[in-house]
Design a protein around this motif. Structure first.
Motif, PDB file in Angstrom:
ATOM      1  N   ALA A   1      62.151  12.888  33.652  1.00 37.64           N
ATOM      2  CA  ALA A   1      61.546  11.695  32.974  1.00 37.64           C
ATOM      3  C   ALA A   1      62.306  10.393  33.445  1.00 37.64           C
ATOM      4  CB  ALA A   1      61.693  11.805  31.481  1.00 37.64           C
ATOM      5  N   ALA A   2      63.640  10.730  33.712  1.00 30.61           N
ATOM      6  CA  ALA A   2      64.512   9.556  34.625  1.00 30.61           C
ATOM      7  C   ALA A   2      63.722   8.814  35.443  1.00 30.61           C
ATOM      8  CB  ALA A   2      65.817   9.660  34.529  1.00 30.61           C
ATOM      9  N   PHE A   3      63.185   9.772  36.631  1.00 29.21           N
ATOM     10  CA  PHE A   3      62.654   9.558  37.836  1.00 29.21           C
ATOM     11  C   PHE A   3      61.262   8.733  37.767  1.00 29.21           C
ATOM     12  CE2 PHE A   3      65.725  12.562  39.182  1.00 29.21           C
ATOM     13  CZ  PHE A   3      66.120  11.994  40.532  1.00 29.21           C
ATOM     14  N   PHE A   4      60.621   9.344  36.494  1.00 29.65           N
ATOM     15  CA  PHE A   4      59.368   8.563  36.270  1.00 29.65           C
ATOM     16  C   PHE A   4      59.703   6.902  35.684  1.00 29.65           C
ATOM     17  CE2 PHE A   4      56.140   7.553  33.160  1.00 29.65           C
ATOM     18  CZ  PHE A   4      55.158   7.335  33.968  1.00 29.65           C
ATOM     19  N   LEU A   5      60.664   6.902  34.716  1.00 29.32           N
ATOM     20  CA  LEU A   5      60.613   5.775  33.839  1.00 29.32           C
ATOM     21  C   LEU A   5      61.039   4.577  34.703  1.00 29.32           C
ATOM     22  CD1 LEU A   5      62.546   7.141  30.762  1.00 29.32           C
ATOM     23  CD2 LEU A   5      60.050   6.380  31.067  1.00 29.32           C
ATOM     24  N   GLY A   6      62.093   5.004  35.830  1.00 26.02           N
ATOM     25  CA  GLY A   6      62.514   4.021  36.851  1.00 26.02           C
ATOM     26  C   GLY A   6      61.407   3.561  37.490  1.00 26.02           C
ATOM     27  N   THR A   7      60.653   4.228  38.236  1.00 25.02           N
ATOM     28  CA  THR A   7      59.507   3.828  39.066  1.00 25.02           C
ATOM     29  C   THR A   7      58.410   3.061  38.392  1.00 25.02           C
ATOM     30  OG1 THR A   7      59.907   5.482  40.330  1.00 25.02           O
ATOM     31  CG2 THR A   7      57.893   4.603  40.605  1.00 25.02           C
TER      32      THR A   7
ATOM     33  N   PRO B   1      50.545  -1.190  34.728  1.00 23.88           N
ATOM     34  CA  PRO B   1      50.791  -0.921  36.121  1.00 23.88           C
ATOM     35  C   PRO B   1      49.922  -1.840  37.151  1.00 23.88           C
ATOM     36  CG  PRO B   1      49.089   0.447  35.349  1.00 23.88           C
ATOM     37  CD  PRO B   1      49.616  -0.101  34.180  1.00 23.88           C
ATOM     38  N   ARG B   2      51.264  -2.268  37.966  1.00 22.12           N
ATOM     39  CA  ARG B   2      50.713  -2.962  39.118  1.00 22.12           C
ATOM     40  C   ARG B   2      50.358  -2.186  40.161  1.00 22.12           C
ATOM     41  NH1 ARG B   2      55.508  -7.525  39.757  1.00 22.12           N
ATOM     42  NH2 ARG B   2      56.598  -5.680  39.367  1.00 22.12           N
ATOM     43  N   SER B   3      50.833  -1.133  40.517  1.00 22.46           N
ATOM     44  CA  SER B   3      50.532  -0.135  41.430  1.00 22.46           C
ATOM     45  C   SER B   3      50.120   1.404  40.873  1.00 22.46           C
ATOM     46  CB  SER B   3      51.747  -0.311  42.399  1.00 22.46           C
ATOM     47  OG  SER B   3      51.559   1.076  43.298  1.00 22.46           O
ATOM     48  N   ASN B   4      48.837   1.722  41.021  1.00 21.15           N
ATOM     49  CA  ASN B   4      48.517   3.091  40.610  1.00 21.15           C
ATOM     50  C   ASN B   4      49.261   4.267  41.403  1.00 21.15           C
ATOM     51  OD1 ASN B   4      46.840   2.203  38.348  1.00 21.15           O
ATOM     52  ND2 ASN B   4      45.233   1.842  39.367  1.00 21.15           N
ATOM     53  N   SER B   5      49.208   3.932  42.719  1.00 20.26           N
ATOM     54  CA  SER B   5      49.694   5.057  43.695  1.00 20.26           C
ATOM     55  C   SER B   5      51.251   4.881  43.461  1.00 20.26           C
ATOM     56  CB  SER B   5      49.495   4.455  45.037  1.00 20.26           C
ATOM     57  OG  SER B   5      50.255   3.153  45.323  1.00 20.26           O
ATOM     58  N   ALA B   6      51.931   4.062  42.816  1.00 20.11           N
ATOM     59  CA  ALA B   6      53.426   4.208  42.579  1.00 20.11           C
ATOM     60  C   ALA B   6      53.610   4.854  41.488  1.00 20.11           C
ATOM     61  CB  ALA B   6      54.029   3.138  42.188  1.00 20.11           C
ATOM     62  N   PHE B   7      52.567   4.815  40.403  1.00 19.06           N
ATOM     63  CA  PHE B   7      52.583   5.657  39.166  1.00 19.06           C
ATOM     64  C   PHE B   7      52.621   7.087  39.524  1.00 19.06           C
ATOM     65  CE2 PHE B   7      52.694   4.081  34.871  1.00 19.06           C
ATOM     66  CZ  PHE B   7      53.152   2.665  34.893  1.00 19.06           C
ATOM     67  N   LEU B   8      51.462   7.331  40.330  1.00 22.63           N
ATOM     68  CA  LEU B   8      50.987   8.864  40.788  1.00 22.63           C
ATOM     69  C   LEU B   8      52.107   9.523  41.345  1.00 22.63           C
ATOM     70  CD1 LEU B   8      47.420   8.399  41.796  1.00 22.63           C
ATOM     71  CD2 LEU B   8      48.232   9.206  39.659  1.00 22.63           C
ATOM     72  N   ILE B   9      52.790   8.797  42.328  1.00 20.18           N
ATOM     73  CA  ILE B   9      53.976   9.463  43.274  1.00 20.18           C
ATOM     74  C   ILE B   9      55.151   9.679  42.140  1.00 20.18           C
ATOM     75  CG2 ILE B   9      55.601   9.051  45.043  1.00 20.18           C
ATOM     76  CD1 ILE B   9      53.569   7.542  46.421  1.00 20.18           C
TER      77      ILE B   9
ATOM     78  N   VAL C   1      57.594  15.715  37.959  1.00 21.15           N
ATOM     79  CA  VAL C   1      56.948  17.261  37.941  1.00 21.15           C
ATOM     80  C   VAL C   1      57.916  17.950  38.731  1.00 21.15           C
ATOM     81  CG1 VAL C   1      55.019  18.474  38.246  1.00 21.15           C
ATOM     82  CG2 VAL C   1      54.823  16.521  37.053  1.00 21.15           C
ATOM     83  N   VAL C   2      57.901  17.681  39.987  1.00 28.49           N
ATOM     84  CA  VAL C   2      58.876  18.559  40.982  1.00 28.49           C
ATOM     85  C   VAL C   2      60.126  18.726  40.459  1.00 28.49           C
ATOM     86  CG1 VAL C   2      59.496  18.817  43.209  1.00 28.49           C
ATOM     87  CG2 VAL C   2      57.310  18.065  42.977  1.00 28.49           C
ATOM     88  N   VAL C   3      60.852  17.444  40.153  1.00 27.30           N
ATOM     89  CA  VAL C   3      62.316  17.483  39.477  1.00 27.30           C
ATOM     90  C   VAL C   3      62.355  18.541  38.563  1.00 27.30           C
ATOM     91  CG1 VAL C   3      64.141  16.155  38.776  1.00 27.30           C
ATOM     92  CG2 VAL C   3      62.865  15.520  40.684  1.00 27.30           C
ATOM     93  N   GLY C   4      61.239  18.100  37.550  1.00 25.45           N
ATOM     94  CA  GLY C   4      61.292  18.664  36.137  1.00 25.45           C
ATOM     95  C   GLY C   4      61.063  20.514  36.401  1.00 25.45           C
TER      96      GLY C   4
END
Length: 199
Positions: free
Chosen positions: A174-180, A122-130, A136-139
């Motif tokens: 998961a698709a939302f997480f994978l893309g980001t 990861p280059r951006s921990n904040s992007a990962f967390l968001i 989670v919300v979408v799930g």
């Protein structure tokens, strides 16, 4: 970084969805087949949990409920454990797109296995967390819809529909997480370690 990740997610959403679905749908189908009796009486589960261990309703008692819960935890753990590999597949999608190729989930999975010595950092921990928060919300939202879809189906088939629906809901989230995650990561390999001293 987050904006680029969301753009990638919407651009390649269905490819990311099928990457994740290759994991989530089979796992959820296996789960519902193994515990179809528990799923059939899920509305009575709170009452059955209070029964003595030997008492059952349609072959389901407190031990069976506990086994189903433990199996669901194992399923969740397996999905989380496979996320790094899915992120590599998502990264392969972005690389194919940059090269002007048409990315597919099958190509991405093949590429992720071929590049077994490569990983995404990861280059951006904040992007990962968001990204995790959005997933989670979408799930949660899609899981509620999946349960509503399975509810009116007859008892004989409701567990199959529920497995497909919940597996698809997990894949969509998961698709939302994978893309980001893929867009906010950098690729390192053995070559990078030798040239740049990066681990």
């Amino acid at each position: 970084m987050l904006e680029a990740g969301l753009r990638s997610t919407f651009r390649h959403f269905w490819t990311f969805f099928f990457i994740a679905a290759a994991i989530t749908v089979p796992l959820h189908l296996i789960y519902v087949f193994l515990f179809h009796n528990v799923i059939a009486i899920r509305e009575l589960a709170p009452q059955i949990a209070l029964f003595p261990s030997a008492r059952q309703v349609h072959f389901v008692g407190p031990p069976q409920l506990q086994h189903a819960r433990m199996a669901l935890w194992v399923l969740d753990a397996v999905e989380v454990a496979l996320l790094p590999l899915a992120i590599r597949a998502a990264g392969a999608v972005l690389e194919m797109d940059q090269k002007g190729e048409v990315p597919t989930a099958l190509k991405a999975w093949r590429d992720s296995f071929r590049r077994h010595r490569m990983k995404f950092l990861p280059r951006s921990n904040s992007a990962f967390l968001i990204a995790v928060l959005i997933a989670v919300v979408v799930g949660v939202f899609l899981d509620a819809i999946a349960r509503l879809i399975a509810e009116p189906i007859g008892t004989n088939w409701s567990f199959v529909v529920l497995g497909l629906a919940q597996g698809s809901a997990r894949a969509a989230s998961a698709a939302f997480f994978l893309g980001t995650a893929a867009a906010s990561s950098r690729v390192t390999s053995t070559r990078d370690v030798v040239k740049g001293g990066v681990l």
